[in-house]
Design a protein around this motif. Structure first.
Motif, mmCIF file in Angstrom:
data_model
loop_
_atom_site.group_PDB
_atom_site.id
_atom_site.type_symbol
_atom_site.label_atom_id
_atom_site.label_comp_id
_atom_site.label_asym_id
_atom_site.label_seq_id
_atom_site.Cartn_x
_atom_site.Cartn_y
_atom_site.Cartn_z
ATOM 1 N N TRP A 142 0.854 -1.203 -0.277
ATOM 2 C CA TRP A 142 -0.054 0.116 0.031
ATOM 3 C C TRP A 142 0.929 1.352 -0.041
ATOM 4 O O TRP A 142 1.841 1.272 0.742
ATOM 5 C CB TRP A 142 -0.975 -0.059 1.269
ATOM 6 C CG TRP A 142 -1.976 -0.941 1.136
ATOM 7 C CD1 TRP A 142 -2.096 -2.261 1.496
ATOM 8 C CD2 TRP A 142 -3.271 -0.679 0.363
ATOM 9 N NE1 TRP A 142 -3.121 -2.804 1.009
ATOM 10 C CE2 TRP A 142 -4.014 -1.995 0.453
ATOM 11 C CE3 TRP A 142 -3.686 0.428 -0.215
ATOM 12 C CZ2 TRP A 142 -5.338 -2.028 -0.082
ATOM 13 C CZ3 TRP A 142 -5.007 0.100 -0.797
ATOM 14 C CH2 TRP A 142 -5.704 -0.997 -0.611
ATOM 15 N N PHE B 176 -3.090 3.918 -2.293
ATOM 16 C CA PHE B 176 -3.529 3.033 -3.119
ATOM 17 C C PHE B 176 -2.599 1.789 -3.258
ATOM 18 O O PHE B 176 -1.543 1.646 -2.504
ATOM 19 C CB PHE B 176 -3.390 3.701 -4.517
ATOM 20 C CG PHE B 176 -1.879 3.906 -5.173
ATOM 21 C CD1 PHE B 176 -1.367 2.590 -5.955
ATOM 22 C CD2 PHE B 176 -1.097 4.603 -4.679
ATOM 23 C CE1 PHE B 176 -0.337 2.745 -6.928
ATOM 24 C CE2 PHE B 176 0.125 4.872 -5.227
ATOM 25 C CZ PHE B 176 0.553 3.808 -6.330
ATOM 26 N N TYR C 160 -0.393 -4.723 -8.439
ATOM 27 C CA TYR C 160 -0.807 -4.847 -9.826
ATOM 28 C C TYR C 160 0.224 -4.285 -10.802
ATOM 29 O O TYR C 160 0.890 -3.341 -10.404
ATOM 30 C CB TYR C 160 -2.101 -4.650 -10.008
ATOM 31 C CG TYR C 160 -3.006 -5.445 -9.211
ATOM 32 C CD1 TYR C 160 -3.272 -6.777 -9.325
ATOM 33 C CD2 TYR C 160 -3.903 -4.832 -8.081
ATOM 34 C CE1 TYR C 160 -4.140 -7.371 -8.437
ATOM 35 C CE2 TYR C 160 -4.678 -5.318 -7.474
ATOM 36 C CZ TYR C 160 -4.743 -6.679 -7.663
ATOM 37 O OH TYR C 160 -5.925 -7.397 -6.635
ATOM 38 N N ASP D 273 -1.140 0.801 -12.072
ATOM 39 C CA ASP D 273 -1.304 1.519 -10.860
ATOM 40 C C ASP D 273 -2.805 2.337 -10.742
ATOM 41 O O ASP D 273 -2.769 3.133 -9.969
ATOM 42 C CB ASP D 273 -0.427 2.663 -10.595
ATOM 43 C CG ASP D 273 1.117 2.183 -10.616
ATOM 44 O OD1 ASP D 273 1.198 1.203 -10.133
ATOM 45 O OD2 ASP D 273 1.944 2.792 -11.472
ATOM 46 N N GLY D 274 -3.627 1.635 -11.301
ATOM 47 C CA GLY D 274 -5.049 2.076 -10.942
ATOM 48 C C GLY D 274 -5.492 3.491 -11.631
ATOM 49 O O GLY D 274 -4.701 3.688 -12.763
ATOM 50 N N PHE E 3 -10.631 -2.162 -0.366
ATOM 51 C CA PHE E 3 -9.700 -1.811 -1.791
ATOM 52 C C PHE E 3 -10.830 -1.712 -2.682
ATOM 53 O O PHE E 3 -11.809 -2.410 -2.824
ATOM 54 C CB PHE E 3 -9.064 -3.207 -2.090
ATOM 55 C CG PHE E 3 -8.679 -3.011 -3.400
ATOM 56 C CD1 PHE E 3 -7.219 -2.342 -3.895
ATOM 57 C CD2 PHE E 3 -9.118 -4.080 -4.309
ATOM 58 C CE1 PHE E 3 -6.931 -2.616 -5.065
ATOM 59 C CE2 PHE E 3 -8.617 -4.050 -5.607
ATOM 60 C CZ PHE E 3 -7.691 -3.492 -5.967
ATOM 61 N N SER F 172 -11.658 -1.871 -6.608
ATOM 62 C CA SER F 172 -11.106 -2.553 -7.729
ATOM 63 C C SER F 172 -11.264 -1.869 -8.949
ATOM 64 O O SER F 172 -10.365 -2.136 -9.973
ATOM 65 C CB SER F 172 -12.234 -3.827 -8.050
ATOM 66 O OG SER F 172 -13.369 -3.873 -7.825
ATOM 67 N N TYR G 231 -8.136 1.246 -7.136
ATOM 68 C CA TYR G 231 -6.923 0.517 -6.453
ATOM 69 C C TYR G 231 -6.619 1.521 -5.210
ATOM 70 O O TYR G 231 -5.725 1.191 -4.588
ATOM 71 C CB TYR G 231 -5.684 0.543 -7.360
ATOM 72 C CG TYR G 231 -5.708 -0.242 -8.391
ATOM 73 C CD1 TYR G 231 -6.750 -1.072 -8.858
ATOM 74 C CD2 TYR G 231 -4.710 -0.894 -9.042
ATOM 75 C CE1 TYR G 231 -6.945 -1.731 -10.081
ATOM 76 C CE2 TYR G 231 -4.554 -1.530 -10.302
ATOM 77 C CZ TYR G 231 -5.751 -2.143 -10.723
ATOM 78 O OH TYR G 231 -5.607 -3.147 -11.706
#
Length: 192
Positions: A54, A64, A68, A71-72, A105, A107, A110
């Protein structure tokens, strides 16, 4: 190892023999207890659930998840930009008077947002209305002293329901417009 008893073939033991035997049994019990605690200690520690990766976003000042490939979605445009500490957040543990649950979180973006209100899930920068909860129920410590491996000044934004860092002169970029608006607890978050 039995206790000394008086009976046939066992003369009355002297005080020193009784105390020596009793202390030996007590020491064995403590050693066994310490061993059991040593075994239970790591098991108990591993039972405490935390998730790392995080991060603070240097563009929006929000929290965030950086675990993954992308980075959203950042409210300041594009993906989030990670900076600073790698936070290791507790989840799925009991809430207390100094730890608030219902942090989730999203989805879509993020980000970490508060999902404790029954009628709204805030404003998500990825569009489509509110945040979309997924994964763990994070339980965040608040209003406690900062230590060497924690950081304070993390706040709830009452406009977007996200968690953001309130330790700079500006309040970042809120998906509901303008900067974030701090409300509620002062969260003190652990990092690696």
């Amino acid at each position: 190892m039995g206790f000394l008893t008086v009976g046939e073939g066992n003369p009355r033991p002297d005080r020193r023999a009784v105390l020596t035997r009793a202390l030996g049994v007590a020491a064995a019990g403590l050693t066994g207890g310490a061993l059991a605690m040593g075994v239970a200690g790591p098991a108990a520690a591993s039972a405490r659930a935390n998730q790392a990766d995080w991060r603070f976003c240097s563009k929006c000042s929000g929290m965030f998840f950086r675990g993954y490939a992308d980075d959203g979605t950042c409210p300041a445009g594009g993906g989030h930009d990670s900076a600073g500490y790698n936070f290791n957040l507790p989840h799925d543990v009991p809430a207390t008077s100094r730890a608030q649950r219902d942090w989730r979180f999203c989805s879509k973006c993020y980000g970490l947002f508060f999902h404790g209100y029954p009628t709204s899930s805030g404003v998500c920068p990825a569009g489509g209305g509110g945040h979309a909860l997924a994964g763990y129920d994070f339980v965040l410590p608040h209003d406690i002293p900062q230590t060497a491996n924690t950081q304070r000044d993390w706040r709830f934004c009452r406009k977007c329901y996200g968690l953001f860092f309130w330790g700079y002169p500006t309040n970042g970029s809120c998906p509901a417009g303008g900067g974030h608006f701090a409300a509620g607890y002062d969260f003190v978050l652990p990092y690696l």
